[in-house]
Design an enzyme around this catalytic site. Structure first.
Site, PDB file in Angstrom:
ATOM      1  N   LYS A  13      43.397  28.970  47.223  1.00  0.00           N
ATOM      2  CA  LYS A  13      43.316  30.337  47.753  1.00  0.00           C
ATOM      3  C   LYS A  13      42.088  31.072  47.254  1.00  0.00           C
ATOM      4  O   LYS A  13      41.454  31.804  48.015  1.00  0.00           O
ATOM      5  CB  LYS A  13      44.541  31.221  47.485  1.00  0.00           C
ATOM      6  CG  LYS A  13      45.584  30.751  46.541  1.00  0.00           C
ATOM      7  CD  LYS A  13      46.686  31.762  46.386  1.00  0.00           C
ATOM      8  CE  LYS A  13      47.003  32.026  44.923  1.00  0.00           C
ATOM      9  NZ  LYS A  13      47.213  30.795  44.116  1.00  0.00           N
ATOM     10  N   ARG A  86      53.583  38.288  43.741  1.00  0.00           N
ATOM     11  CA  ARG A  86      54.052  36.997  43.245  1.00  0.00           C
ATOM     12  C   ARG A  86      55.532  37.026  42.904  1.00  0.00           C
ATOM     13  O   ARG A  86      56.065  36.028  42.415  1.00  0.00           O
ATOM     14  CB  ARG A  86      53.285  36.674  41.964  1.00  0.00           C
ATOM     15  CG  ARG A  86      52.331  35.497  42.081  1.00  0.00           C
ATOM     16  CD  ARG A  86      51.565  35.481  40.790  1.00  0.00           C
ATOM     17  NE  ARG A  86      50.977  34.239  40.433  1.00  0.00           N
ATOM     18  CZ  ARG A  86      49.666  34.015  40.444  1.00  0.00           C
ATOM     19  NH1 ARG A  86      48.828  34.910  40.888  1.00  0.00           N
ATOM     20  NH2 ARG A  86      49.202  32.872  40.002  1.00  0.00           N
ATOM     21  N   ARG A 125      40.107  20.713  37.557  1.00  0.00           N
ATOM     22  CA  ARG A 125      39.369  21.931  37.930  1.00  0.00           C
ATOM     23  C   ARG A 125      38.532  22.422  36.740  1.00  0.00           C
ATOM     24  O   ARG A 125      39.010  22.470  35.620  1.00  0.00           O
ATOM     25  CB  ARG A 125      40.367  23.023  38.348  1.00  0.00           C
ATOM     26  CG  ARG A 125      39.689  24.333  38.678  1.00  0.00           C
ATOM     27  CD  ARG A 125      40.587  25.234  39.470  1.00  0.00           C
ATOM     28  NE  ARG A 125      41.618  25.877  38.671  1.00  0.00           N
ATOM     29  CZ  ARG A 125      42.450  26.795  39.165  1.00  0.00           C
ATOM     30  NH1 ARG A 125      42.393  27.148  40.427  1.00  0.00           N
ATOM     31  NH2 ARG A 125      43.354  27.345  38.387  1.00  0.00           N
ATOM     32  N   ARG A 158      39.945  26.283  32.297  1.00  0.00           N
ATOM     33  CA  ARG A 158      40.857  27.404  32.033  1.00  0.00           C
ATOM     34  C   ARG A 158      41.935  26.979  31.043  1.00  0.00           C
ATOM     35  O   ARG A 158      42.441  25.860  31.123  1.00  0.00           O
ATOM     36  CB  ARG A 158      41.523  27.834  33.347  1.00  0.00           C
ATOM     37  CG  ARG A 158      40.771  28.921  34.061  1.00  0.00           C
ATOM     38  CD  ARG A 158      41.316  29.194  35.429  1.00  0.00           C
ATOM     39  NE  ARG A 158      42.745  29.511  35.484  1.00  0.00           N
ATOM     40  CZ  ARG A 158      43.347  30.014  36.561  1.00  0.00           C
ATOM     41  NH1 ARG A 158      42.658  30.270  37.644  1.00  0.00           N
ATOM     42  NH2 ARG A 158      44.634  30.276  36.558  1.00  0.00           N
ATOM     43  N   ARG A 169      53.679  26.654  35.593  1.00  0.00           N
ATOM     44  CA  ARG A 169      53.230  27.577  36.652  1.00  0.00           C
ATOM     45  C   ARG A 169      53.841  27.184  37.996  1.00  0.00           C
ATOM     46  O   ARG A 169      54.209  28.037  38.796  1.00  0.00           O
ATOM     47  CB  ARG A 169      51.694  27.585  36.726  1.00  0.00           C
ATOM     48  CG  ARG A 169      51.083  28.345  35.552  1.00  0.00           C
ATOM     49  CD  ARG A 169      49.643  27.947  35.303  1.00  0.00           C
ATOM     50  NE  ARG A 169      48.754  28.326  36.385  1.00  0.00           N
ATOM     51  CZ  ARG A 169      47.562  27.748  36.596  1.00  0.00           C
ATOM     52  NH1 ARG A 169      47.132  26.783  35.824  1.00  0.00           N
ATOM     53  NH2 ARG A 169      46.812  28.172  37.572  1.00  0.00           N
TER      54      ARG A 169
HETATM   55  P1  AMP Z   1      45.857  32.873  38.988  1.00  0.00           P
HETATM   56  O1  AMP Z   1      44.416  32.897  38.627  1.00  0.00           O
HETATM   57  O2  AMP Z   1      46.150  33.617  40.258  1.00  0.00           O
HETATM   58  O3  AMP Z   1      46.440  31.486  38.980  1.00  0.00           O
HETATM   59  O4  AMP Z   1      46.629  33.695  37.836  1.00  0.00           O
HETATM   60  C1  AMP Z   1      46.589  33.271  36.495  1.00  0.00           C
HETATM   61  C2  AMP Z   1      47.730  33.886  35.714  1.00  0.00           C
HETATM   62  O5  AMP Z   1      47.626  35.319  35.737  1.00  0.00           O
HETATM   63  C3  AMP Z   1      49.129  33.599  36.265  1.00  0.00           C
HETATM   64  O6  AMP Z   1      49.633  32.344  35.836  1.00  0.00           O
HETATM   65  C4  AMP Z   1      49.917  34.751  35.668  1.00  0.00           C
HETATM   66  O7  AMP Z   1      50.161  34.557  34.303  1.00  0.00           O
HETATM   67  C5  AMP Z   1      48.922  35.916  35.790  1.00  0.00           C
HETATM   68  N1  AMP Z   1      49.076  36.621  37.081  1.00  0.00           N
HETATM   69  C6  AMP Z   1      48.159  36.659  38.097  1.00  0.00           C
HETATM   70  N2  AMP Z   1      48.635  37.382  39.128  1.00  0.00           N
HETATM   71  C7  AMP Z   1      49.869  37.811  38.760  1.00  0.00           C
HETATM   72  C8  AMP Z   1      50.881  38.566  39.411  1.00  0.00           C
HETATM   73  N3  AMP Z   1      50.725  39.038  40.656  1.00  0.00           N
HETATM   74  N4  AMP Z   1      52.018  38.817  38.729  1.00  0.00           N
HETATM   75  C9  AMP Z   1      52.199  38.357  37.482  1.00  0.00           C
HETATM   76  N5  AMP Z   1      51.296  37.614  36.826  1.00  0.00           N
HETATM   77  C10 AMP Z   1      50.136  37.328  37.447  1.00  0.00           C
END
Ligand code: AMP
Length: 210
Positions: A13, A86, A125, A158, A169
């Site tokens: 995404k 989310r 990644r 990361r 996750r």
């Molecule tokens: P992402 O880069 O979108 O995979 O987000 C990395 C991490 O940020 C996630 O595993 C969550 O810990 C936190 N995070 C990102 N977006 C949200 C959200 N909408 N609600 C809660 N935690 C979030």
């Protein structure tokens, strides 16, 4: 234009969101990027969320809801939202903000892939330390050349892209995020796409449907 993009971690995404933002002159609002930036800058928010993100859990709805609301207001209704909502309560937060901003029919994109593909992708990644491009080691040449800037073998990973955290996750995604995605899947015109296709193919399909 307003776009919401959904999918499991690592489905691509972020990659699509970056390209669509450029193409349609939209603000790319990635909640993950905002949180990581705060961790890097050691802000109060960063300190609050660091250990949550490292475990692959979700940060509290109100906290992330407020951040997203501010970002949406600043975007002047031209955005692609990546990583939010989310949870089901985050859907309610977003719908309320959309009511306030008089946004009634955002475009919905949902990318789908099997978990084993995700695990393979995420463990490989990396982020280029020079230009910030997100790459997959399996797609690079022998010298691990960054396709965006030409830098060789200079990447970081990361903290939450390790196998145990990825599995958590994905668990969180299936249990908590799926209901939020299903709410948008039922909307008329929602684009449901195969995330295993090449990024450029996915982009072309999205563009043809927008
Ligand atoms: P992402 O880069 O979108 O995979 O987000 C990395 C991490 O940020 C996630 O595993 C969550 O810990 C936190 N995070 C990102 N977006 C949200 C959200 N909408 N609600 C809660 N935690 C979030």
């Amino acid at each position: 234009m307003q776009i919401l993009i959904f999918g499991a971690p690592g489905v691509g995404k972020g990659t699509q969101a970056v390209e669509l933002a450029k193409k349609f002159n939209l603000k790319h609002i990635s909640t993950g990027d905002i949180l990581r930036e705060n961790i890097q800058n050691n802000t109060e928010l960063g300190q609050q969320v660091k250990s949550i993100i490292e475990k692959g859990e979700l940060v509290p709805d109100n906290l992330i809801g407020k951040i997203v609301k501010d970002a949406l207001i600043k975007s002047e209704k031209k955005f692609i939202l990546d990583g939010f909502p989310r949870t089901r309560p985050q859907v309610d937060i977003l719908e309320q903000v959309f009511d306030e901003l008089k946004i009634s029919s955002p475009k919905i994109i949902i990318l789908e892939t099997d978990d084993d593909v995700i695990i393979k992708r995420l463990t490989n990644r990396r982020t280029c330390n020079k230009c910030g491009a997100i790459v997959n080691l399996l797609r690079l040449d022998k010298e691990l050349t960054c396709p965006k800037c030409g830098e060789k073998n200079n990447y970081s990973q990361r903290d939450d892209d390790t196998e145990d955290v990825i599995k958590n996750r994905l668990k969180v995604y299936h249990k908590t995020t799926k209901p939020a995605v299903d709410y948008y899947r039922a909307k008329e015109g929602a684009m449901i796409l195969d995330g295993t296709l090449e990024p450029l193919e996915i982009l072309a399909i999205i563009e043809s449907k927008l």
